[in-house]
Design a protein around this motif. Structure first.
Motif, mmCIF file in Angstrom:
data_model
loop_
_atom_site.group_PDB
_atom_site.id
_atom_site.type_symbol
_atom_site.label_atom_id
_atom_site.label_comp_id
_atom_site.label_asym_id
_atom_site.label_seq_id
_atom_site.Cartn_x
_atom_site.Cartn_y
_atom_site.Cartn_z
ATOM 1 N N ARG A 1 0.566 16.079 -2.387
ATOM 2 C CA ARG A 1 0.752 17.065 -3.447
ATOM 3 C C ARG A 1 -0.493 17.123 -4.312
ATOM 4 O O ARG A 1 -1.033 16.091 -4.707
ATOM 5 N N ILE A 2 -0.933 18.335 -4.622
ATOM 6 C CA ILE A 2 -1.989 18.525 -5.608
ATOM 7 C C ILE A 2 -1.348 18.335 -6.973
ATOM 8 O O ILE A 2 -0.359 18.986 -7.302
ATOM 9 N N LEU A 3 -1.893 17.411 -7.757
ATOM 10 C CA LEU A 3 -1.313 17.092 -9.054
ATOM 11 C C LEU A 3 -1.813 18.046 -10.137
ATOM 12 O O LEU A 3 -2.978 18.422 -10.153
ATOM 13 N N VAL B 1 0.890 -1.159 0.000
ATOM 14 C CA VAL B 1 0.000 0.000 0.000
ATOM 15 C C VAL B 1 0.931 1.212 0.000
ATOM 16 O O VAL B 1 1.422 1.614 1.053
ATOM 17 N N HIS B 2 1.218 1.751 -1.166
ATOM 18 C CA HIS B 2 2.263 2.769 -1.301
ATOM 19 C C HIS B 2 1.718 4.192 -1.257
ATOM 20 O O HIS B 2 2.225 5.046 -0.534
ATOM 21 N N ALA B 3 0.709 4.469 -2.066
ATOM 22 C CA ALA B 3 0.172 5.832 -2.153
ATOM 23 C C ALA B 3 -1.267 5.772 -2.645
ATOM 24 O O ALA B 3 -1.772 4.715 -2.997
ATOM 25 N N LYS B 4 -1.896 6.931 -2.660
ATOM 26 C CA LYS B 4 -3.242 7.000 -3.221
ATOM 27 C C LYS B 4 -3.432 8.348 -3.898
ATOM 28 O O LYS B 4 -2.757 9.330 -3.579
ATOM 29 N N ILE B 5 -4.333 8.361 -4.849
ATOM 30 C CA ILE B 5 -4.749 9.602 -5.492
ATOM 31 C C ILE B 5 -6.224 9.763 -5.154
ATOM 32 O O ILE B 5 -7.032 8.853 -5.388
ATOM 33 N N ALA B 6 -6.572 10.900 -4.566
ATOM 34 C CA ALA B 6 -7.956 11.172 -4.178
ATOM 35 C C ALA B 6 -8.434 12.431 -4.878
ATOM 36 O O ALA B 6 -7.646 13.353 -5.128
ATOM 37 N N PHE C 1 -6.980 16.645 -7.949
ATOM 38 C CA PHE C 1 -6.555 15.290 -7.651
ATOM 39 C C PHE C 1 -5.309 15.410 -6.787
ATOM 40 O O PHE C 1 -4.368 16.119 -7.151
ATOM 41 N N VAL C 2 -5.314 14.756 -5.633
ATOM 42 C CA VAL C 2 -4.243 14.881 -4.654
ATOM 43 C C VAL C 2 -3.550 13.537 -4.478
ATOM 44 O O VAL C 2 -4.191 12.522 -4.204
ATOM 45 N N LEU C 3 -2.207 13.551 -4.631
ATOM 46 C CA LEU C 3 -1.379 12.367 -4.421
ATOM 47 C C LEU C 3 -0.894 12.378 -2.980
ATOM 48 O O LEU C 3 -0.344 13.386 -2.515
ATOM 49 N N THR C 4 -1.099 11.271 -2.273
ATOM 50 C CA THR C 4 -0.687 11.160 -0.875
ATOM 51 C C THR C 4 0.101 9.874 -0.683
ATOM 52 O O THR C 4 -0.361 8.796 -1.077
ATOM 53 N N ASP C 5 1.290 9.987 -0.100
ATOM 54 C CA ASP C 5 2.073 8.800 0.242
ATOM 55 C C ASP C 5 1.401 8.145 1.448
ATOM 56 O O ASP C 5 0.979 8.824 2.381
ATOM 57 N N ALA C 6 1.292 6.825 1.437
ATOM 58 C CA ALA C 6 0.598 6.088 2.498
ATOM 59 C C ALA C 6 1.560 5.550 3.550
ATOM 60 O O ALA C 6 1.330 4.500 4.129
ATOM 61 N N GLY C 7 2.665 6.267 3.802
ATOM 62 C CA GLY C 7 3.647 5.798 4.771
ATOM 63 C C GLY C 7 4.515 4.697 4.213
ATOM 64 O O GLY C 7 4.962 3.807 4.942
ATOM 65 N N SER C 8 4.776 4.751 2.914
ATOM 66 C CA SER C 8 5.558 3.710 2.241
ATOM 67 C C SER C 8 6.996 3.683 2.742
ATOM 68 O O SER C 8 7.507 4.677 3.253
ATOM 69 N N LEU C 9 7.639 2.541 2.574
ATOM 70 C CA LEU C 9 9.026 2.376 3.015
ATOM 71 C C LEU C 9 9.994 3.210 2.181
ATOM 72 O O LEU C 9 10.855 3.893 2.715
ATOM 73 N N ASN C 10 9.848 3.185 0.847
ATOM 74 C CA ASN C 10 10.783 3.889 -0.034
ATOM 75 C C ASN C 10 10.340 5.294 -0.423
ATOM 76 O O ASN C 10 11.076 6.012 -1.083
ATOM 77 N N GLY C 11 9.142 5.686 -0.080
ATOM 78 C CA GLY C 11 8.678 7.037 -0.340
ATOM 79 C C GLY C 11 8.136 7.255 -1.738
ATOM 80 O O GLY C 11 8.244 6.417 -2.624
ATOM 81 N N THR C 12 7.534 8.428 -1.904
ATOM 82 C CA THR C 12 6.994 8.897 -3.172
ATOM 83 C C THR C 12 7.695 10.214 -3.460
ATOM 84 O O THR C 12 7.844 11.043 -2.558
ATOM 85 N N TYR C 13 8.141 10.404 -4.700
ATOM 86 C CA TYR C 13 8.998 11.545 -5.027
ATOM 87 C C TYR C 13 8.440 12.368 -6.174
ATOM 88 O O TYR C 13 7.877 11.835 -7.125
ATOM 89 N N PHE C 14 8.620 13.675 -6.056
ATOM 90 C CA PHE C 14 8.330 14.614 -7.125
ATOM 91 C C PHE C 14 9.559 15.497 -7.259
ATOM 92 O O PHE C 14 9.983 16.124 -6.286
#
Length: 149
Positions: free
Chosen positions: A128-130, A96-101, A107-120
């Protein structure tokens, strides 16, 4: 002055061309769209004209490059779990890495506490608002967000 390598030198320097990357999200998006088949360009055109009702994510780099995923007002989960809406099958991606809501018109990208992270742009993010043309990284995958204009 450039030093010359001796003629009996067993190694040489290779000059590899670097990939030119546009710094503008809209230019990057247009460059990618131009290289797609006509059918894919039509789908993207429909998304861009949707008045923020839906969006799309395309795998820009990584295995399954070119795969596209529709994001509706229900949002989408991203991860290595097989039930993820955007399934990224690689050990560098959390189950369970991230979600877009969809929040309001965004549309907002949110990291779900992933081990390796989400990067922009090489910076870790939690939320982040996409914007259409944004490229974000999850594990080995580079994903391109396409939204309305």
């Amino acid at each position: 002055m450039v030093a010359q390598a001796p003629k009996n030198e067993a190694t040489t320097t290779l000059h590899l061309n670097l990939r030119q990357v546009s710094q503008s999200p809209s230019n990057k998006l247009e460059e990618i769209i131009a290289g797609l088949p006509a059918e894919d360009r039509e789908v993207i055109s429909a998304i861009q004209g949707s008045n923020s009702g839906k969006s799309m994510v395309i795998i820009a780099r990584g295995s399954n490059k070119g795969s596209r995923f529709l994001i509706t007002s229900d949002g989408a989960s991203i991860g290595r779990a097989s039930q993820s809406d955007i399934f990224l099958d690689d050990i560098t991606v959390s189950r369970v890495h991230a979600k877009i809501a969809k929040i309001g018109n965004d549309f907002v990208l949110t990291d779900a506490g992933s081990l390796n992270g989400t990067y922009f742009e090489n910076d870790a993010l939690t939320e982040r608002i996409l914007v259409s043309g944004d490229e974000f990284q999850i594990g080995k995958f580079h994903l391109l967000f396409i939204g309305s204009k």
